[in-house]
Design an enzyme around this catalytic site. Structure first.
Site, PDB file in Angstrom:
ATOM      1  N   LEU A  44      44.693  41.272  44.448  1.00 52.53           N
ATOM      2  CA  LEU A  44      43.614  40.477  45.048  1.00 52.53           C
ATOM      3  C   LEU A  44      44.086  39.515  46.128  1.00 52.53           C
ATOM      4  CD1 LEU A  44      41.772  39.558  41.710  1.00 52.53           C
ATOM      5  CD2 LEU A  44      41.463  41.599  43.129  1.00 52.53           C
ATOM      6  N   CYS A  45      45.224  39.784  46.741  1.00 49.22           N
ATOM      7  CA  CYS A  45      45.755  38.891  47.790  1.00 49.22           C
ATOM      8  C   CYS A  45      45.896  37.465  47.278  1.00 49.22           C
ATOM      9  CB  CYS A  45      44.863  38.924  49.034  1.00 49.22           C
ATOM     10  SG  CYS A  45      44.873  40.499  49.898  1.00 49.22           S
ATOM     11  N   ASN A  46      46.333  37.328  46.033  1.00 49.53           N
ATOM     12  CA  ASN A  46      46.521  36.000  45.441  1.00 49.53           C
ATOM     13  C   ASN A  46      47.862  35.976  44.717  1.00 49.53           C
ATOM     14  OD1 ASN A  46      46.301  33.616  43.774  1.00 49.53           O
ATOM     15  ND2 ASN A  46      44.107  33.657  44.192  1.00 49.53           N
TER      16      ASN A  46
ATOM     17  N   THR B  76      46.400  34.855  50.251  1.00 50.52           N
ATOM     18  CA  THR B  76      47.548  35.229  51.084  1.00 50.52           C
ATOM     19  C   THR B  76      47.433  34.678  52.500  1.00 50.52           C
ATOM     20  OG1 THR B  76      47.873  37.251  49.793  1.00 50.52           O
ATOM     21  CG2 THR B  76      48.854  37.195  51.988  1.00 50.52           C
TER      22      THR B  76
END
Length: 675
Positions: A430-432, A161
């Site tokens: 997972l900030c993906n 992110t």
């Protein structure tokens, strides 16, 4: 220390299949290791209890978030602070001068840790990898503005992110959906990227923080060589990669222009990061508008707005305010202890060690099965990556847990259940965002719809319209061992594997005649308040197993019409039918309509009128032979009401005899039609 690169996963063999369900129930007790266990795992075991006492009774499998610090590192750091006097490095006192000189030495030592020549590279201390990424784009954006150029930004779909957020600071951006798309863009000389007289920045992760797959490190060199239409710089997010791999920046022609990373992902402590800058590309960072304390040589505030930025080094101009100098001292001890524990090339050792463990982990998760043979784990990975090959895959496995019917189990539920038994993993998106959309098959409209329905990363709706909104992630570190994997597999087996054996097959040969009859005909009862429908598939008891034809042969259809084209009824009766499989609806529906009383015995109450009698007992034989022949040919499905052992109310003997006569007449009529 003696090190080998070979590994045997024989000690995990009992966890790789589904035939043997004898396994340990104490998830914190590892199975005894066999003699074939690899040397690197044994070496880590020799110092793990001593150096990582915080792991006693616990299984830590979130090294992708932060790995663990060694006890001796903390002790050495503590002794350093107690023994020495350090001051703010911006001052000129002796304690401050000592601190300043030591920071310079640690900066150079850290560069060499990544095989970066201090003559070619500079290191800027920042809070973490995200801070390094933000600093880079702020500087490049200001450079583009000062040179009157438009900034173009490209990023890979696996970007964290923090890399995706750069697009909000650029007028144009592009997300590359695959490695092939990036390579095609490079081979075409940057078509679809920055235009001439524009400034370009391409950023991507060295390793996906979701799946652990490692992306090509050759792209920066290829971009530098082939994209000549516009100056395009490269930013590598190495936060995940550098945690378990040797980052080698010795070849500047193939290396990225900028590298962002976090030291706590490598050493566990200190909580600081760095931006590594190739000095040949540092000029695009020099026009940054913001300045903080320590980055300028002169500032005028009254009656003018002039200032002079420091220019001696890159870090002098970009390290705002007082550095976290105590944390930088801890970094010095962390590098020393890492080398003492893991050898003169610590990251190469850790890379081999975690690659071996990740292969064992992946293979055991992949082979985990329910009793019915269905997978317990759905793993998300690229087809081109291979666990055990450190060039393509890191020590991270992303997955979801499935029930024996194939439905998803909520990922936070798995994380909480593991946490309750002392196993610490991570779950969520997972900030993906690109990885989640790709591997979990989410479209933009679906993601917006989920958000409108209340789904949030912080408070997720774990399963939306049958799709997971996140995953479970297990990531390994240098101090991980095979016993950690055994404990995880024990937990998953004990908690989620369905080992219920299938129901035993019924032996119809010992059942009553009515039950045997029901085993080779399809029984369906119309829905009534007092009856429960019981349905079984039609199976011919003695007929050969042949595929049913799409349409019954003419002879069978004619025989059905001749033999069964009649209906009878009586007041208050229920309806049952015999239908021909494969016939059009007009012919197959209600081919025979039988109306009889709801309460039925084995052979009575099917017909309510007299037919000429036939020999007793022939009806059963004829019924079985006729049904076997028709069902074997795939031409008929027989639906009859359930036959009760006893009638609810006794009937008069005269009425029973009348119904027996009806049976005999039907049998004789059917026999004549067959002839």
């Amino acid at each position: 220390m003696s090190r080998t690169s070979s590994v045997s996963d024989g000690d995990m063999s009992s966890f790789s299949g589904h035939d043997d369900y004898d396994y340990e129930t104490d998830c914190t007790t590892p199975a005894p290791s066999c003699s074939g266990e690899h040397m690197e795992n044994e070496e880590v075991e020799t110092f793990r209890d001593r150096e990582y006492p915080q792991l006693a009774g616990k299984i830590y499998l979130d090294h992708g978030g932060s790995t663990l610090y060694a006890k001796s590192m903390v002790e050495a750091f503590s002794k350093d602070l107690i023994t020495n006097l350090y001051g703010n490095p911006h001052s000129d006192s002796t304690p401050s001068a000592i601190a300043g000189h030591r920071i310079d030495a640690i900066r150079e030592k850290a560069l060499r840790f990544f095989k970066a020549d201090p003559e070619e590279w500079d290191l800027v201390f920042v809070a973490n990898a995200t801070a390094a990424i933000k600093l880079t784009i702020e500087c490049i954006k200001d450079h583009a503005a000062s040179t009157h150029k438009q900034l173009w930004y490209g990023y890979h779909r696996d970007a964290h992110t923090s890399l995706v957020g750069i697009r909000e600071l650029t007028p144009t951006s592009r997300c590359f959906g695959s490695d092939e798309e990036v390579e095609k863009w490079i081979e075409c000389g940057g078509a679809g990227g920055p235009l001439p007289r524009q400034l370009g920045l391409f950023a991507y992760p060295g390793q996906s923080n979701m799946t652990g797959r490692r992306l090509p490190l050759s792209w920066p060199g290829m971009i530098r060589e082939k994209i000549l239409r516009a100056n395009t710089y490269t930013l590598l997010d190495a936060a995940a990669l550098a945690s378990t791999a040797q980052l080698d920046l010795s070849n500047t022609s193939e290396s990225p222009d900028f590298v962002a990373l976090s030291f706590y992902k490598i050493f566990g402590f200190p909580n600081i990061g760095a931006l590594l800058v190739q000095k040949s590309s540092a000029h695009v960072l020099a026009n940054r508008k913001y300045f903080g304390g320590g980055t300028v040589d002169m500032v005028v505030t009254l009656n003018d707005t002039w200032h002079a930025r420091k220019t001696a080094t890159v870090h002098d101009a970009l390290e705002d305010g007082t550095l976290p100098f105590h944390s930088i001292f801890a970094l010095d001890h962390a590098m020393d202890v890492h080398e003492r524990l893991y050898g003169p090339e610590p990251m190469k050792f850790i890379s081999r060690h975690t690659a071996q463990l990740s292969k064992i982990l992946h293979d055991n998760l992949h082979n985990l099965r329910h009793r019915n043979g269905k997978s317990v784990i759905r793993i998300y990975k690229e087809p081109s990556t291979v666990y055990g090959d450190s060039k393509t895959q890191g020590a991270t496995v992303a997955f979801n847990v499935l029930t024996s019917s194939g439905s998803l189990i909520g990922y936070t539920e798995v994380e909480k259940a593991a946490n309750d038994v002392g196993i610490y993993i991570r779950s969520g998106s997972l900030c993906n965002p690109g990885g989640m959309a790709t591997y979990l098959s989410w479209t933009p409209s679906e993601m917006r719809e989920a958000f409108s329905s209340g789904h949030r990363c912080s408070k997720p709706t774990e399963i939306y319209h049958g799709k997971a909104t996140g995953v479970v992630r297990v990531s390994l570190g240098g101090m991980s061992t095979a016993s950690d994997i055994r404990a995880l597999m024990c937990f998953l087996r004990e908690k989620y594997v369905d080992v219920t054996p299938p129901s035993p097959a019924r032996n119809i040969s010992k059942q009553p005649l009515s039950a045997q009859r029901a085993s080779f005909i399809k029984i369906q009862i119309p829905e009534e308040s007092t009856a429960v429908a019981a349905t079984t598939k039609a199976v011919a008891a003695r007929a050969p197993m042949i595929a049913p034809p799409s349409r019954p042969p003419p002879a069978i259809r004619n025989r059905l019409r001749k033999s069964f084209d009649f209906s009878t009824g009586s007041p208050g009766s229920s309806v049952t039918s015999i239908s021909s499989a494969g016939l059009p609806r007009s012919q197959s529906s209600n081919l025979i309509g039988l109306k009889s009383k709801p309460a039925l015995s084995r052979r009575t109450s099917l017909l309510g009128h007299s037919i000429k009698p036939t020999a007793p007992g022939r009806w059963d034989n004829f019924w079985r032979e006729e049904t076997n022949a028709l069902v074997a040919a795939g031409a008929v499905e027989v639906e009859v009401p359930d036959i009760k052992k006893k009638e609810k109310e006794p009937q008069k003997e005269q009425h029973k005899e009348k119904e027996r006569g009806g049976f005999r007449k039907v049998a004789r009529a059917l026999t004549m039609s067959r002839r």
